[in-house]
Design an enzyme around this catalytic site. Sequence first.
Site, short mmCIF file in Angstrom:
data_model
loop_
_atom_site.label_atom_id
_atom_site.label_comp_id
_atom_site.label_asym_id
_atom_site.label_seq_id
_atom_site.Cartn_x
_atom_site.Cartn_y
_atom_site.Cartn_z
N ASP A 37 40.52 44.39 38.99
CA ASP A 37 41.87 43.94 39.35
C ASP A 37 41.96 42.42 39.21
O ASP A 37 40.95 41.71 39.37
CB ASP A 37 42.17 44.38 40.79
CG ASP A 37 43.64 44.27 41.12
OD1 ASP A 37 44.47 44.08 40.20
OD2 ASP A 37 43.99 44.37 42.31
N TRP A 42 44.89 36.09 36.85
CA TRP A 42 44.02 35.20 36.08
C TRP A 42 44.85 34.51 34.99
O TRP A 42 44.76 33.30 34.78
CB TRP A 42 42.88 36.02 35.46
CG TRP A 42 41.85 35.23 34.74
CD1 TRP A 42 40.67 34.75 35.23
CD2 TRP A 42 41.89 34.83 33.34
NE1 TRP A 42 39.98 34.08 34.25
CE2 TRP A 42 40.70 34.12 33.08
CE3 TRP A 42 42.81 35.01 32.30
CZ2 TRP A 42 40.40 33.60 31.83
CZ3 TRP A 42 42.52 34.48 31.05
CH2 TRP A 42 41.32 33.78 30.83
N HIS A 54 44.16 40.61 30.37
CA HIS A 54 43.47 41.85 29.96
C HIS A 54 42.46 41.55 28.85
O HIS A 54 41.35 42.07 28.85
CB HIS A 54 44.48 42.89 29.47
CG HIS A 54 45.47 43.31 30.53
ND1 HIS A 54 45.09 43.57 31.82
CD2 HIS A 54 46.82 43.51 30.49
CE1 HIS A 54 46.17 43.92 32.54
NE2 HIS A 54 47.22 43.88 31.75
N GLU A 84 49.50 55.70 37.27
CA GLU A 84 50.63 54.88 37.73
C GLU A 84 50.87 53.68 36.79
O GLU A 84 51.95 53.11 36.77
CB GLU A 84 50.37 54.34 39.16
CG GLU A 84 50.37 55.42 40.24
CD GLU A 84 49.12 56.30 40.25
OE1 GLU A 84 48.06 55.83 39.81
OE2 GLU A 84 49.21 57.46 40.70
N ASN A 85 49.86 53.31 36.01
CA ASN A 85 49.99 52.14 35.12
C ASN A 85 51.01 52.33 33.99
O ASN A 85 51.40 51.37 33.34
CB ASN A 85 48.63 51.73 34.53
CG ASN A 85 47.71 51.04 35.52
OD1 ASN A 85 46.49 51.08 35.39
ND2 ASN A 85 48.27 50.40 36.53
N ARG A 207 42.43 47.92 48.86
CA ARG A 207 43.02 49.24 48.61
C ARG A 207 42.08 50.05 47.74
O ARG A 207 41.32 49.47 46.95
CB ARG A 207 44.33 49.10 47.81
CG ARG A 207 45.50 48.59 48.55
CD ARG A 207 46.76 48.78 47.70
NE ARG A 207 46.79 47.87 46.55
CZ ARG A 207 47.22 46.62 46.60
NH1 ARG A 207 47.66 46.12 47.73
NH2 ARG A 207 47.24 45.87 45.52
N GLU A 220 29.97 52.62 49.95
CA GLU A 220 30.09 51.30 50.59
C GLU A 220 31.07 50.49 49.74
O GLU A 220 30.96 50.47 48.51
CB GLU A 220 28.72 50.59 50.61
CG GLU A 220 27.70 51.28 51.47
CD GLU A 220 28.08 51.29 52.95
OE1 GLU A 220 28.74 50.34 53.42
OE2 GLU A 220 27.73 52.27 53.63
C1 FPP Z 1 44.27 45.18 36.75
O1 FPP Z 1 44.78 43.87 36.65
C2 FPP Z 1 43.68 45.60 35.49
C3 FPP Z 1 44.12 46.66 34.74
C4 FPP Z 1 45.26 47.49 35.12
C5 FPP Z 1 43.51 47.01 33.47
C6 FPP Z 1 42.04 46.78 33.31
C7 FPP Z 1 41.76 46.81 31.88
C8 FPP Z 1 40.94 46.02 31.19
C9 FPP Z 1 40.03 45.02 31.79
C10 FPP Z 1 40.88 46.09 29.71
C11 FPP Z 1 40.57 47.43 29.07
C12 FPP Z 1 39.41 48.14 29.64
C13 FPP Z 1 38.28 48.60 29.03
C14 FPP Z 1 37.37 49.45 29.82
C15 FPP Z 1 37.90 48.30 27.66
P1 FPP Z 1 46.33 43.61 36.94
O2 FPP Z 1 47.03 43.55 35.64
O3 FPP Z 1 46.85 44.65 37.88
O4 FPP Z 1 46.24 42.21 37.63
P2 FPP Z 1 47.18 41.61 38.76
O5 FPP Z 1 47.02 42.48 39.97
O6 FPP Z 1 46.63 40.23 38.95
O7 FPP Z 1 48.57 41.63 38.20
#
Ligand code: FPP
Length: 263
Positions: A37, A42, A54, A84-85, A207, A220
Amino acid sequence: MPLEQILEWIPPGSPDAALAREVDFARLPAHVAIIMDGNGRWAAKRHLPRVEGHRAGIDAVRDAVETSARLGISVLTLYAFSMENWKRPRAEVSTLMTLLKRYLRLELATLLRNDIRFKVIGRPDELAADVRRELARATERTAGNSGMQFNIALNYGGRAEIVDAARQLIESGVTAAELDENRLASCLYTAGQPDPDLLIRTSGEMRVSNFLLWQIAYAEIWVTDTLWPDFRCRHLLEAIVAYQKRDRRYGGIEPARHTSGAR
Ligand code: FPP
């Protein structure tokens, strides 16, 4: 893996090397699950579009996979895309899928070299055909590997997983009298794998976000303020050191002996 071998790929004198010396390699968590997350934050901190977070997150994925395999973790599960994404803007979803495909194409050689077995958990049938093709290729090509199991949770929901397991049980004609926890667990996407011992979440949120709801019953939980794109070997070692200081009692009053996947 003995400490000496591990220290061979960690820069000498670094914080990582000091942390590695604190780890008891005979008591590693068998299964580490990570809620990645903070990619958006970032990027926002750098005045960049969210997708850049990402993109940078992929480097952290690469690092987490290689480090876990080298340390001798048996199972690593990364939460890449929840059911949910889909509510995110189309362009962001599309970038995430493109990054995933690219990761699988570019990293297949690394997975093979490190003897890593790849698996998707979730409902991959609902993903686009090109993504499914790439996932199937990585799954098939690594099926014969016997090292670390690497699960990517994609189009994943913990409640949906339990519903899918229940459907499978009903379809196989299991009676109420025959149903128990082991039977249900044998129909989960992670069937045959130990439950997570350690659940890591980055970016400080407290969460579980519908992740591995059944399997994390006794995990854990370790939360770090570090945003996912900044997560590296050092943070994984910190989490393992913290995990090894916990008393795991599994509902009893005595600390339990370490047993992989014990509930
Ligand atoms: C959460 O950050 C991250 C995600 C929903 C996606 C995670 C995906 C990757 C790191 C890239 C693809 C994965 C692989 C395994 C190759 P957010 O966007 O919710 O961040 P925020 O809470 O700061 O908005």
